[in-house]
Write a protein that holds these residues in place. Structure first.
Motif, PDB file in Angstrom:
ATOM      1  N   ASP A 154      42.136  43.564  42.412  1.00  0.00           N
ATOM      2  CA  ASP A 154      43.142  43.886  41.409  1.00  0.00           C
ATOM      3  C   ASP A 154      42.772  45.247  40.824  1.00  0.00           C
ATOM      4  O   ASP A 154      41.823  45.359  40.053  1.00  0.00           O
ATOM      5  N   CYS A 210      38.305  34.861  39.524  1.00  0.00           N
ATOM      6  CA  CYS A 210      38.186  36.269  39.168  1.00  0.00           C
ATOM      7  C   CYS A 210      36.729  36.566  38.860  1.00  0.00           C
ATOM      8  O   CYS A 210      36.104  35.861  38.065  1.00  0.00           O
ATOM      9  N   GLY A 225      47.938  45.024  47.473  1.00  0.00           N
ATOM     10  CA  GLY A 225      47.666  44.166  46.322  1.00  0.00           C
ATOM     11  C   GLY A 225      47.797  42.681  46.570  1.00  0.00           C
ATOM     12  O   GLY A 225      47.729  41.886  45.630  1.00  0.00           O
ATOM     13  N   ARG A 271      47.214  40.459  41.604  1.00  0.00           N
ATOM     14  CA  ARG A 271      47.438  40.993  40.259  1.00  0.00           C
ATOM     15  C   ARG A 271      48.335  40.021  39.472  1.00  0.00           C
ATOM     16  O   ARG A 271      48.005  39.584  38.394  1.00  0.00           O
ATOM     17  N   LYS A 315      49.169  37.070  40.403  1.00  0.00           N
ATOM     18  CA  LYS A 315      48.717  35.701  40.670  1.00  0.00           C
ATOM     19  C   LYS A 315      49.898  34.806  41.065  1.00  0.00           C
ATOM     20  O   LYS A 315      50.154  33.781  40.444  1.00  0.00           O
TER      21      LYS A 315
END
Lengths: 166, 284
Positions: free
Chosen positions: B160, B184, B214, B236, B238
Motif C-alpha cells: 500500500d 498489515c 495496487g 489499499r 481492502k
C-alpha cells in the motif's frame, strides 16, 4: 556586378555582427580566485540558481555574478562539458577531485543535467569499490569503533563479496 | 594527467578547502547505486549508516528507476541461497551475476516445508506448512514472522504505497462464500472480510498472487466450474474485485498462469500439447 556584390556582402556582414552582439548577451561570473569569466546568457540558463537571481533583478544590462564557491579551473571545466553537450568521454577524462567539485557546483548552481551526469559518474566509479576506497574518496572520517565495524560487516556479509581491488 | 593533478592541487591550496558532500548530494549518488553497494556503504560512517537505514531512503531507493535489480532467488539447501542478478547475467558479467545471500535464520527449523508464497518490492513471503508466514528481505536479511492458523487457498503480499505498508493476504474459497484475511505489517493484526460470491480453487501452482496496480491478482475457476475469472484484492481499499477475462480466454484458461510484463498483464495457458509449446497471450 562584382563590386556591387562585395558591397552587399559587407553590408550583410555588418548586419550579422550587429545582430550577434544584440542577441548574445553576456554575463560576467566572478570566481573564488578572482577571475572574471564572460559567458553567454544561454549558458547561464541551465544554472537555475543564477537564473533565479537574474529574474529577481530583472535588468537588461550586463550582470556580474559572484561565485565564491567555484574556482576558475572548475568553471572552465564546466563550460567545456556544456559546450561538449555533456559527452561521457569528457567526463571520463576528469580527475576524481574535479569530478567531485563539479558535482558539488552542479548541486549549488542547481544544474540538473550536469548534476545527474556527475552523480552517475561517481556512482559508477564507487559501485564496486571497498569501504576504505570510498572513505578516502569522499574524505569521510570513520567514527565506528573496530568492534562496531566488524559487527556491521558481518550483518551484510554478502555485500562485501566480489569487491574490486583498490 | 599526473601533472594536471599536481597543478590543480596547487590552486586548491589557495582556494578554501572543499566542503564535504552534503546529505542531498549523498542521496543523489546513493540512489544511482545497486542495493549491494548501498548496504556495503552503511559501514562508511555513522552518518552514512543512519542515512541508509532510514526507511524513507529505502522507499525512494526502491522507487528510483536508475538502479533497479531483477533477481532470481535460488534456495539450494539449508545453508545455501543464491541471488542471480538477471540483468548482469545477461550482460555476461559473471563475477557479479551471482551472490551468496544470507539464508533465513529460521530455515533450519522450517526445513523443506518452507516455500515462497508471494513477492513484492524486494520482499518475499514465505510460508511454512500452510501455517505461519515469514516476510523476508533477502538483501538486508530482515525477517518478520506472522502467526497464522487458518486454512486458505490463495496467498500473496502487496504494498500500500499511500500508507507505506505491506499487506499479507490469504483467500479461502468456500462453497457459498469467499473469505479474505489480511495482515498489515504496520498495525500487526489480521482482519477478515467475507464476500457472498464463490469460486472454485485453482491448481496448486497458481495460488501465489501477482501484485500489480495496487492489487493482488489470482486466476480462479468460476463457481460453476465452467470457466475462469480473474479476481483482485485491492490492498489499499481492502476490497475484492472480479475482473472479467476476455471471452476466448475465460473458457480454456483453467490452467492459465498470470505473469505480468512491466505494467500489463499477460496470461499464459499452460497447455502442454507439446513440450516447450505454449501459447502466450498478452492482455493490456
Amino acid at each position: 556586378m562584382g563590386e556591387r556584390g562585395e558591397e552587399w556582402e559587407a553590408v550583410m556582414l555588418r548586419k550579422a555582427e550587429e545582430e550577434e552582439s544584440k542577441a548574445v548577451k553576456k554575463v560576467k561570473l566572478v570566481t573564488s580566485d578572482g577571475v572574471t569569466m564572460e559567458v553567454e546568457i544561454s549558458t547561464v540558463k541551465e544554472m537555475e540558481t543564477i537564473q533565479a537571481f537574474m529574474n529577481a533583478t530583472d535588468t537588461d544590462n550586463s550582470i556580474i555574478f559572484p561565485l565564491p564557491k567555484v574556482s576558475s579551473h572548475i568553471l572552465s571545466r564546466i563550460m567545456e562539458l556544456m559546450s561538449g553537450e555533456y559527452d561521457q568521454e569528457l567526463v571520463k577524462r576528469l580527475s576524481h577531485e574535479e569530478l567531485k567539485e563539479i558535482c558539488m557546483v552542479a548541486n549549488y548552481l542547481n544544474m540538473k543535467t550536469l548534476l545527474h551526469l556527475t552523480a552517475s559518474a561517481i556512482a559508477n566509479l564507487i559501485q564496486n569499490k571497498s569501504v576504505e576506497f570510498v572513505r578516502h574518496f569522499f574524505n569521510i572520517i570513520n567514527d565506528f569503533t573496530p568492534e562496531e565495524e566488524v559487527q556491521l560487516r558481518k550483518t551484510h556479509e554478502w555485500a562485501f563479496e566480489g569487491v574490486d581491488e583498490d | 594527467m599526473k601533472s594536471g593533478c599536481r597543478k590543480r592541487k596547487k590552486t586548491k591550496t589557495e582556494a578554501p578547502p572543499p566542503e564535504p558532500f552534503n546529505e542531498d548530494l549523498m542521496i543523489e549518488i546513493l540512489l544511482k547505486l545497486p542495493i549491494k553497494s548501498v548496504l556495503r556503504f552503511k559501514c562508511l560512517s555513522k552518518s552514512w549508516f543512519s542515512l541508509i537505514s532510514d526507511p524513507q531512503f529505502a522507499r525512494i531507493h526502491f522507487d528510483a528507476a536508475a538502479a533497479p535489480t531483477y533477481k532470481l532467488l535460488n534456495l539450494v539447501n539449508e545453508s545455501e541461497a543464491y541471488a542471480v542478478d538477471i540483468e548482469s547475467a545477461l550482460c555476461d558479467v559473471s563475477a557479479h551475476a551471482v551472490s551468496n545471500i544470507p539464508v533465513i535464520a529460521r530455515f533450519d527449523r522450517y526445513g523443506d516445508s518452507l516455500s515462497v508464497a508471494g513477492s513484492c518490492r524486494g520482499f518475499l513471503l514465505l510460508q511454512c506448512l500452510f501455517t505461519d508466514f515469514v516476510v523476508w528481505n533477502p538483501s538486508t536479511g530482515i525477517q518478520k514472522q506472522i502467526y497464522y492458523s487458518n486454512w486458505y487457498h490463495l496467498s500473496g503480499i502487496g504494498y500500500d504505497s499511500l500508507d507505506d505498508d505491506f499487506v499479507v493476504v490469504t483467500v479461502t474459497l468456500r462453497a457459498n462464500k469467499t473469505v479474505v484475511r489480511y495482515f498489515c505489517l504496520r498495525t500487526k493484526c489480521w482482519s477478515r472480510v467475507e464476500y457472498s460470491v464463490s469460486y472454485a480453487e485453482p491448481k496448486l501452482e497458481l495460488r501465489n498472487g501477482e501484485f500489480l496496480n495496487g492489487a493482488l491478482h489470482w486466476i480462479v475457476k468460476s463457481a460453476d466450474n465452467l470457466g475462469c475469472v480473474l479476481i483482485g484484492f485491492d490492498v489499499r481499499e481492502k476490497r475484492l474485485l472480479e475482473i472479467p477475462l476476455p471471452n476466448h480466454l475465460a473458457l480454456f484458461s483453467k490452467r492459465s498462469k498470470i505473469y505480468y510484463l512491466k505494467r500489463e498483464f499477460s496470461i499464459t495457458p499452460q497447455q502442454q500439447l507439446k513440450m516447450n509449446k505454449k501459447t502466450l497471450f498478452v492482455w493490456m
